[in-house]
Design a protein around this motif. Structure first.
Motif, mmCIF file in Angstrom:
data_model
loop_
_atom_site.group_PDB
_atom_site.id
_atom_site.type_symbol
_atom_site.label_atom_id
_atom_site.label_comp_id
_atom_site.label_asym_id
_atom_site.label_seq_id
_atom_site.Cartn_x
_atom_site.Cartn_y
_atom_site.Cartn_z
ATOM 1 N N LEU A 55 -93.671 -63.169 -63.861
ATOM 2 C CA LEU A 55 -93.124 -62.069 -64.668
ATOM 3 C C LEU A 55 -93.609 -62.076 -66.122
ATOM 4 C CD1 LEU A 55 -89.412 -61.614 -63.497
ATOM 5 C CD2 LEU A 55 -91.306 -60.006 -63.264
ATOM 6 N N LEU A 58 -97.037 -60.619 -66.230
ATOM 7 C CA LEU A 58 -96.961 -59.180 -65.971
ATOM 8 C C LEU A 58 -96.418 -58.451 -67.198
ATOM 9 C CD1 LEU A 58 -95.606 -58.977 -62.305
ATOM 10 C CD2 LEU A 58 -97.919 -58.476 -63.111
ATOM 11 N N ALA A 62 -98.125 -55.416 -69.008
ATOM 12 C CA ALA A 62 -97.400 -54.140 -69.162
ATOM 13 C C ALA A 62 -97.530 -53.596 -70.579
ATOM 14 C CB ALA A 62 -95.928 -54.325 -68.798
ATOM 15 N N ILE A 359 -87.390 -56.454 -65.986
ATOM 16 C CA ILE A 359 -88.291 -56.256 -64.838
ATOM 17 C C ILE A 359 -88.608 -54.774 -64.673
ATOM 18 C CG2 ILE A 359 -88.468 -56.436 -62.315
ATOM 19 C CD1 ILE A 359 -86.721 -59.035 -62.596
ATOM 20 N N SER A 360 -87.583 -53.934 -64.842
ATOM 21 C CA SER A 360 -87.785 -52.486 -64.760
ATOM 22 C C SER A 360 -88.782 -52.006 -65.810
ATOM 23 C CB SER A 360 -86.442 -51.773 -64.931
ATOM 24 O OG SER A 360 -86.617 -50.374 -64.985
ATOM 25 N N LEU A 363 -92.393 -53.167 -64.878
ATOM 26 C CA LEU A 363 -92.980 -52.333 -63.815
ATOM 27 C C LEU A 363 -93.352 -50.945 -64.330
ATOM 28 C CD1 LEU A 363 -90.799 -53.170 -60.676
ATOM 29 C CD2 LEU A 363 -93.190 -53.782 -61.078
ATOM 30 N N ILE A 366 -96.501 -51.100 -66.428
ATOM 31 C CA ILE A 366 -97.714 -51.260 -65.608
ATOM 32 C C ILE A 366 -98.072 -49.949 -64.900
ATOM 33 C CG2 ILE A 366 -98.630 -52.413 -63.540
ATOM 34 C CD1 ILE A 366 -97.056 -54.922 -64.453
ATOM 35 N N LEU A 367 -97.049 -49.229 -64.435
ATOM 36 C CA LEU A 367 -97.281 -47.975 -63.701
ATOM 37 C C LEU A 367 -97.458 -46.755 -64.612
ATOM 38 C CD1 LEU A 367 -94.587 -48.431 -60.883
ATOM 39 C CD2 LEU A 367 -97.067 -48.763 -60.656
ATOM 40 N N THR A 385 -81.114 -49.205 -62.433
ATOM 41 C CA THR A 385 -81.144 -50.659 -62.624
ATOM 42 C C THR A 385 -79.986 -51.122 -63.500
ATOM 43 O OG1 THR A 385 -83.561 -50.553 -62.492
ATOM 44 C CG2 THR A 385 -82.616 -52.604 -63.283
ATOM 45 N N ALA A 432 -86.068 -49.767 -56.909
ATOM 46 C CA ALA A 432 -87.048 -49.135 -56.012
ATOM 47 C C ALA A 432 -86.717 -47.660 -55.799
ATOM 48 C CB ALA A 432 -87.085 -49.871 -54.674
ATOM 49 N N LEU A 435 -87.411 -45.652 -58.979
ATOM 50 C CA LEU A 435 -88.848 -45.375 -59.158
ATOM 51 C C LEU A 435 -89.287 -44.199 -58.281
ATOM 52 C CD1 LEU A 435 -90.348 -48.991 -59.273
ATOM 53 C CD2 LEU A 435 -90.492 -47.286 -61.101
#
Length: 454
Positions: A55, A58, A62, A359-360, A363, A366-367, A385, A432, A435
């Motif tokens: 993490l 990442l 991010a 974490i949210s 992600l 990154i996206l 979340t 999930a 998203l």
């Protein structure tokens, strides 16, 4: 076009990543995990590595891919108010509320407690933390090159002593991992328990706070594109990832084998001191104590400085940098005196709340190229979340609070409605789903806007 980095440049960024994420305080968590996980240590370690190493890297990626200028900018894409709240909560967590007091108490548990009679422990803690934070405050007021020198000399020495301990524990183990009893939390799901244990390092939170330092370093070396930053972070960090992974794995192994000789300790600081004394004797324990104390002091100075600078930037017309350093140091001093075990215990509910949100954000960062930083895609998964994070926070509270009728009823709803909630992973499905919903809204509004323009 991005500049192709030399080997020395990769080495520079890699060492920066290692220094950013691996501190002396990180030693204690895999050791304690190993003592508790026993025969299940291998699976627990894999889970631990996911949050303690995966993490954080990442998180840096991010920050680079999203093109943000740091945590406040990235979190502010959800909503400006959320940007402030998330930044304040995160810096207080990795600063004066938990991580800063922990630097002093880890040093004390490893360096002083083994040499003091039990009745002197509380007084010793008060005296030690007073001196520790007085020195940290003095350096934070006047940062100078001595700190850089200490870091350059200390890291190799620190790793050398650690390597000796690791080799000795492998060559002459105190017990067989496969024969060590597994504590109750690790019986049913060692991987997920190890995953949650990795929260204690707080490195994923630190990656959002300090990842911009690595990103800016890559930009100064000539890597400008988000894709280039991501790839070069992975390339330069590969050696650091492997090294940190090996260190954590061997520390967990060391902790597990030590359960064959010692009773499970209250915290990893006590366990590490016992292991050092067993293998290296008094002289080795003293050397480890000095190294860990100076390393933790260096971390404390960095955290006081970073937190003070951040709050000055967030609230430029309120308090001065000097006032913030004094305030944060005093708060850390007070909290440190409740002891390491209590600090870790109190931090768990906060980390259970903050980590899903972190974490949210990671992600989403990154996206972000896929949805061009549209607010709806940031906002919807964060709300989903956040709902799950509140439940994880309540579930991690002390038993006397979770047994209160209102809290018990709320937790009952969460357990019935959220898969994986009992594992401390209730955020997985909401994130999930959030998203997916966020992307559906993004593409639907994108098509609508294109139709209106036509």
């Amino acid at each position: 076009m991005d500049k192709k980095l030399s080997f020395s440049s990769y080495l520079l960024v890699g060492s920066m990543l290692f220094g950013l994420f691996f501190g002396a305080g990180n030693l204690i968590f895999p050791v304690h995990m190993g003592q508790l996980a026993g025969a299940s240590t291998p699976l627990a370690t894999i889970g631990f590595l996911a949050t303690a190493i995966g993490l954080p890297f990442l998180g840096v990626i991010a920050i680079g891919i999203s093109g943000s200028s740091g945590l406040f900018d990235l979190a502010g894409r959800v909503h400006p108010v959320y940007g402030y709240v998330m930044t304040i909560l995160l810096y207080l967590t990795i600063g004066p509320f938990f991580a800063l007091p922990r630097t002093a108490t880890v040093s004390y548990e490893i360096g002083v407690v083994p040499f003091l009679p039990k009745e002197m422990h509380q007084l010793g803690l008060a005296v030690f933390t007073l001196v520790f934070f007085a020195v940290a405050l003095a350096f934070s007021m006047r940062p100078n090159k001595l700190l850089m020198w200490v870091g350059k000399v200390l890291n190799p020495l620190f790793l050398a002593v650690l390597a000796i301990l690791i080799v000795l524990s492998v060559v002459s183990p105190m017990g067989s991992v496969s024969q060590i009893a597994v504590a109750e939390p690790y019986v049913a799901s060692p991987f997920f328990k190890g995953f949650l244990e990795g929260y204690n390092t707080m490195d994923a939170l630190a990656s959002l706070a300090f990842g911009i330092i690595v990103v800016n370093s890559l930009k100064e070396l000539g890597v400008k594109s988000p894709r280039g930053i991501a790839l070069d972070t992975i390339r330069s960090g590969a050696v650091s990832v492997i090294l940190m992974g090996l260190i954590y794995a061997f520390l967990a192994y060391m902790g597990a084998t030590s359960a064959g000789k010692f009773a499970v300790s209250e915290n990893g600081g006590i366990a590490l001191a016992q292991i050092a004394n067993y293998y290296l004797g008094t002289a080795g324990s003293v050397l480890l104590a000095i190294i860990v104390t100076v390393a933790c002091l260096k971390t404390a100075i960095g955290l006081i400085t970073a937190c003070s600078q951040t709050f000055c930037e967030l609230f430029p017309n309120r308090l001065s940098y000097r006032t913030y350093t004094i305030l944060f140091t005093l708060v850390s001093l007070l909290i440190a005196n409740i002891g390491l075990t209590q600090i870790i215990s109190l931090s768990i509910p906060v980390l259970m709340f903050l980590y899903p949100l972190a974490i949210s954000l990671i992600l989403l960062g990154i996206l972000s190229p896929l949805f061009h930083n549209r607010r709806c895609v940031y906002l919807i998964p964060t709300i989903f979340t956040l709902f799950a994070g509140v439940g994880d926070f309540l579930a991690a509270l002390p038993k006397q609070l979770t047994e209160q009728p209102t809290v018990k009823a709320i937790l009952g709803v969460y357990r019935e409605s959220l898969p994986f909630f009992s594992l401390g992973m209730g955020w997985v499905i909401p994130l999930a789903v959030g998203l997916v919903v966020g992307f559906i809204v993004y593409f639907a509004t994108k098509q609508k806007n294109m139709g209106q323009r036509a």
